[in-house]
Enzyme design. Structure first.
Site, PDB file in Angstrom:
ATOM      1  N   ASN A 183     -10.555   2.939   3.342  1.00  0.00           N
ATOM      2  CA  ASN A 183     -10.213   2.769   1.928  1.00  0.00           C
ATOM      3  C   ASN A 183     -11.246   1.954   1.143  1.00  0.00           C
ATOM      4  OD1 ASN A 183      -8.376   2.867  -0.410  1.00  0.00           O
ATOM      5  ND2 ASN A 183      -8.248   0.663  -0.054  1.00  0.00           N
TER       6      ASN A 183
ATOM      7  N   TRP B 190      -9.263   8.291  -7.497  1.00  0.00           N
ATOM      8  CA  TRP B 190     -10.454   8.626  -8.298  1.00  0.00           C
ATOM      9  C   TRP B 190     -10.334   8.112  -9.726  1.00  0.00           C
ATOM     10  CZ3 TRP B 190     -15.264   9.713  -7.127  1.00  0.00           C
ATOM     11  CH2 TRP B 190     -15.531  10.077  -5.814  1.00  0.00           C
TER      12      TRP B 190
ATOM     13  N   GLU C 133       0.840  -1.211   0.000  1.00  0.00           N
ATOM     14  CA  GLU C 133       0.000   0.000   0.000  1.00  0.00           C
ATOM     15  C   GLU C 133       0.868   1.251   0.000  1.00  0.00           C
ATOM     16  OE1 GLU C 133      -3.288   0.064  -0.551  1.00  0.00           O
ATOM     17  OE2 GLU C 133      -2.993  -2.085  -0.748  1.00  0.00           O
TER      18      GLU C 133
ATOM     19  N   TRP D   2     -16.014  12.201 -12.213  1.00  0.00           N
ATOM     20  CA  TRP D   2     -15.147  11.836 -11.085  1.00  0.00           C
ATOM     21  C   TRP D   2     -14.478  13.060 -10.472  1.00  0.00           C
ATOM     22  CZ3 TRP D   2      -9.922  12.983 -11.786  1.00  0.00           C
ATOM     23  CH2 TRP D   2      -9.498  13.196 -13.109  1.00  0.00           C
TER      24      TRP D   2
ATOM     25  N   TRP E  11       1.896   1.718  -3.421  1.00  0.00           N
ATOM     26  CA  TRP E  11       0.848   2.364  -4.246  1.00  0.00           C
ATOM     27  C   TRP E  11       0.960   3.886  -4.121  1.00  0.00           C
ATOM     28  CZ3 TRP E  11      -2.266   1.350  -8.125  1.00  0.00           C
ATOM     29  CH2 TRP E  11      -2.707   0.050  -8.347  1.00  0.00           C
TER      30      TRP E  11
ATOM     31  N   TRP F  21     -21.046  12.837 -18.830  1.00  0.00           N
ATOM     32  CA  TRP F  21     -21.321  12.937 -17.394  1.00  0.00           C
ATOM     33  C   TRP F  21     -22.642  13.661 -17.149  1.00  0.00           C
ATOM     34  CZ3 TRP F  21     -18.203   9.729 -15.248  1.00  0.00           C
ATOM     35  CH2 TRP F  21     -16.884   9.591 -15.694  1.00  0.00           C
TER      36      TRP F  21
HETATM   37  C1  LIG Z   1     -11.226   7.627  -4.325  1.00  0.00           C
HETATM   38  C2  LIG Z   1     -10.030   7.540  -3.413  1.00  0.00           C
HETATM   39  C3  LIG Z   1      -9.433   8.702  -2.932  1.00  0.00           C
HETATM   40  C4  LIG Z   1      -8.318   8.626  -2.079  1.00  0.00           C
HETATM   41  N1  LIG Z   1      -7.762   9.792  -1.627  1.00  0.00           N
HETATM   42  C5  LIG Z   1      -6.646   9.734  -0.837  1.00  0.00           C
HETATM   43  C6  LIG Z   1      -6.035  10.928  -0.344  1.00  0.00           C
HETATM   44  O1  LIG Z   1      -6.443  12.055  -0.650  1.00  0.00           O
HETATM   45  N2  LIG Z   1      -4.955  10.792   0.479  1.00  0.00           N
HETATM   46  C7  LIG Z   1      -4.451   9.570   0.832  1.00  0.00           C
HETATM   47  O2  LIG Z   1      -3.474   9.511   1.583  1.00  0.00           O
HETATM   48  N3  LIG Z   1      -4.997   8.439   0.348  1.00  0.00           N
HETATM   49  C8  LIG Z   1      -6.080   8.474  -0.453  1.00  0.00           C
HETATM   50  N4  LIG Z   1      -6.641   7.303  -0.895  1.00  0.00           N
HETATM   51  C9  LIG Z   1      -5.986   6.016  -0.599  1.00  0.00           C
HETATM   52  C10 LIG Z   1      -6.456   5.322   0.683  1.00  0.00           C
HETATM   53  O3  LIG Z   1      -7.849   5.266   0.738  1.00  0.00           O
HETATM   54  C11 LIG Z   1      -5.945   5.984   1.955  1.00  0.00           C
HETATM   55  O4  LIG Z   1      -4.560   6.219   1.863  1.00  0.00           O
HETATM   56  C12 LIG Z   1      -6.181   5.098   3.188  1.00  0.00           C
HETATM   57  O5  LIG Z   1      -7.552   4.846   3.340  1.00  0.00           O
HETATM   58  C13 LIG Z   1      -5.638   5.798   4.413  1.00  0.00           C
HETATM   59  O6  LIG Z   1      -5.882   5.041   5.554  1.00  0.00           O
HETATM   60  P1  LIG Z   1      -4.693   4.412   6.379  1.00  0.00           P
HETATM   61  O7  LIG Z   1      -3.686   5.464   6.690  1.00  0.00           O
HETATM   62  O8  LIG Z   1      -5.269   3.671   7.512  1.00  0.00           O
HETATM   63  O9  LIG Z   1      -4.050   3.442   5.302  1.00  0.00           O
HETATM   64  P2  LIG Z   1      -3.222   2.096   5.430  1.00  0.00           P
HETATM   65  O10 LIG Z   1      -4.060   1.029   4.839  1.00  0.00           O
HETATM   66  O11 LIG Z   1      -2.670   1.867   6.773  1.00  0.00           O
HETATM   67  O12 LIG Z   1      -2.018   2.344   4.402  1.00  0.00           O
HETATM   68  C14 LIG Z   1      -0.809   3.006   4.816  1.00  0.00           C
HETATM   69  C15 LIG Z   1      -0.546   4.207   3.959  1.00  0.00           C
HETATM   70  O13 LIG Z   1      -0.338   3.814   2.611  1.00  0.00           O
HETATM   71  C16 LIG Z   1      -0.872   4.783   1.732  1.00  0.00           C
HETATM   72  N5  LIG Z   1      -1.957   4.159   0.957  1.00  0.00           N
HETATM   73  C17 LIG Z   1      -2.768   3.149   1.341  1.00  0.00           C
HETATM   74  N6  LIG Z   1      -3.596   2.812   0.341  1.00  0.00           N
HETATM   75  C18 LIG Z   1      -3.305   3.622  -0.686  1.00  0.00           C
HETATM   76  C19 LIG Z   1      -3.820   3.764  -1.998  1.00  0.00           C
HETATM   77  N7  LIG Z   1      -4.788   2.977  -2.482  1.00  0.00           N
HETATM   78  N8  LIG Z   1      -3.309   4.726  -2.779  1.00  0.00           N
HETATM   79  C20 LIG Z   1      -2.323   5.532  -2.345  1.00  0.00           C
HETATM   80  N9  LIG Z   1      -1.790   5.446  -1.105  1.00  0.00           N
HETATM   81  C21 LIG Z   1      -2.275   4.503  -0.295  1.00  0.00           C
HETATM   82  C22 LIG Z   1      -1.423   5.902   2.603  1.00  0.00           C
HETATM   83  O14 LIG Z   1      -0.443   6.893   2.736  1.00  0.00           O
HETATM   84  C23 LIG Z   1      -1.694   5.195   3.917  1.00  0.00           C
HETATM   85  O15 LIG Z   1      -1.670   6.059   5.028  1.00  0.00           O
HETATM   86  C24 LIG Z   1      -7.777   7.363  -1.744  1.00  0.00           C
HETATM   87  C25 LIG Z   1      -8.388   6.198  -2.229  1.00  0.00           C
HETATM   88  C26 LIG Z   1      -9.503   6.281  -3.045  1.00  0.00           C
HETATM   89  C27 LIG Z   1     -10.148   5.016  -3.550  1.00  0.00           C
END
Ligand SMILES: Cc1cc2nc3c(=O)[nH]c(=O)nc-3n(C[C@H](O)[C@H](O)[C@H](O)COP(=O)(O)OP(=O)(O)OC[C@H]3O[C@@H](n4cnc5c(N)ncnc54)[C@H](O)[C@@H]3O)c2cc1C
Length: 460
Positions: free
Chosen positions: A337, A378, A270, A355, A273, A302
């Protein structure tokens, strides 16, 4: 002579290479600066939640810097460019010989930094620029053809092999004090965000949270998709403001006693990612200007439906899991997420709303708003991005709800109208039940909306 550290999205004192570089080996006085630019943030659609998150990290940073003998000055400016002019004025007044900061990606960030570099040079000062947002310089991680990666899995392989060859440096300790403690702290504007944060926002909270989370990190793979469980790290806001660094998170995973477990490996994935989306922003900064990665998708018809958009924003769509997520977002500035994916697919592929409207609403509401990850998320859900969900992948919000919130506990927390509804009925309440509970009727019929979207996509 004075050395100046310019803090941006790196609001911490540990593992801060610009701060460490400035403090070590120089006999000069060290000062720190931050540009408070609410109008610029508004232009980026960043809302009060993000300002609140920045403020929370800044308050702690100011105190920690003061203990190191470093005064933090907050300069108030409308835009980054006028902020840079003020910063240069400050630097001249204080006879600064070197300005140190970390590089950032994004269209306006790159223009701002180029301007700052030019102005610094004109003023006869040195600049020191470090890498902080990502693990490796994006220009060095390329495909065999010398191009940027567009697919995640090979990118991840390449990232990990680079790490095996030249591991990320161990996180830096907090530098030693450069002088006696500073007694005066800067005034940091209050931010009246009406939400209530359930995430660590400053450096100390983030570290405590990371060490708690590392106990359950090996279970991350099984827990991370369950929104009713605290199975993810919740470090996203701290990573976005830089209250914790990517290296610190990576280090905690790579040095974990169960590093080979599926949970720790998935958490690393993650974080990669996040790298992937930041590298995309580096190579294609125009995505910061609301462009789809593949322009052909711009032709999608849209819907302009203000009512539906408003009901989605307020969590009144009549689909419980969607409404739970949207209410969690507004009330806490964060959303799980799995639910982010469900609500995003619902907006784009069932309501057929652009979107970019969803991207903007998220930016306005999230504490963890991060341009690269938000845009990436997005465009993934809308199928317009790199390595995105294929266009025909349309989440069924009802089955997602049954699968990932089987007892309905998440829904019950955020949609109190349904608090007494049993699990069997909560995911898709009947018309009669919804009416009885004072809950909204569904905005669209899932099957019909799905068929229409597929037909549109096929035409494109
Ligand atoms: C539509 C959409 C919009 C999002 N907008 C953002 C946003 O503005 N900022 C943001 O930090 N994340 C965003 N995410 C990714 C993800 O949802 C969040 O990072 C995550 O929910 C944060 O929770 P956590 O810190 O507990 O993540 P954990 O699951 O603990 O993951 C650890 C870290 O990894 C990174 N990460 C995890 N998943 C992703 C992912 N899919 N893409 C990119 N980085 C990721 C984040 O920095 C996160 O804090 C988005 C996802 C979607 C589907």
């Amino acid at each position: 002579m004075t050395q100046l550290v310019w803090f941006r999205n790196d609001l911490r004192v540990s593992d801060h290479s610009a701060l460490t570089e400035t403090c070590q080996g120089h006999d000069s006085e060290v000062k720190a600066i931050f540009l408070w630019t609410p109008e610029q943030w508004q232009q980026h659609d960043y809302g009060l939640a993000r300002q609140y998150s920045i403020r929370s990290a800044l308050v702690t940073l100011a105190r920690d810097l003061a203990q190191l003998g470093i005064p933090l000055t907050i300069l108030h400016a409308k835009t980054w460019m006028s902020g840079v002019d003020q910063l240069i004025g400050f630097a001249r007044t204080h006879k600064v010989s070197q300005l140190a900061f970390h590089r950032e990606f994004g269209w306006d960030e790159v223009q701002r930094d180029q301007y700052a570099i030019n102005q610094t040079r004109e003023a006869g000062m040195e600049t020191w620029i470090g890498e902080d947002r990502v693990g490796f310089d994006p220009a060095t991680l390329l495909t065999r053809q010398g191009e940027m990666y567009r697919v995640f899995t090979p990118f991840k392989k390449r990232w990990l092999s680079q790490h095996a060859e030249t591991p990320l440096a161990a996180p830096l300790p907090v530098p030693s004090p450069t002088g006696p403690e500073v007694s005066e702290l800067p005034d940091i504007p209050e931010v009246n965000w009406p939400g209530s944060a359930e995430l660590p926002l400053n450096e100390h909270e983030a570290h405590d949270h990371l060490s708690e989370f590392s106990k359950t990190m090996p279970d991350y793979k099984t827990l991370r998709d369950l929104p009713a469980t605290e199975g993810t790290s919740r470090l996203s806001a701290a990573l976005a403001s830089g209250a914790i660094s990517l290296r610190q998170c990576m280090h905690s995973a790579f040095s974990h006693p169960n590093v080979d477990s599926a949970g720790v490996q998935t958490w690393l994935s993650e974080l990669i990612w996040r790298e992937f989306y930041h590298y995309l922003l580096y190579w294609r900064p125009e995505i910061a200007r609301h462009k789809p990665f593949y322009p052909r998708w711009d032709a999608f018809p849209w819907q302009q439906d203000e009512t539906a958009l408003h009901r989605w924003q307020q969590g009144q769509t009549g689909v419980p899991i969607v409404d739970a997520g949207m209410r969690q977002l507004v009330q806490t500035g964060w959303m799980h997420n799995r639910v982010r994916m469900i609500v995003a697919m619902y907006l784009v592929k069932l309501l057929k709303i652009d979107w970019r409207q969803g991207e903007r609403w998220f930016a306005q509401q999230l504490l963890d708003i991060d341009l690269a990850s938000n845009n990436g998320g997005w465009q993934w859900c809308a199928s317009t991005g790199v390595d995105a969900a294929p266009y025909f992948r349309i989440f069924n919000p009802y089955t997602q709800s049954e699968r990932f919130d089987p007892q309905g506990s998440y829904i019950r927390r955020w949609v109190p109208e349904l608090a007494s509804v049993p699990a069997a009925a909560i995911h898709k309440p009947t018309q009669q039940l919804a009416q009885h509970m004072g809950y909204s009727q569904p905005l669209v019929d899932y099957k019909r909306a799905r068929a229409e979207t597929l037909a549109f996509f096929k035409k494109l």
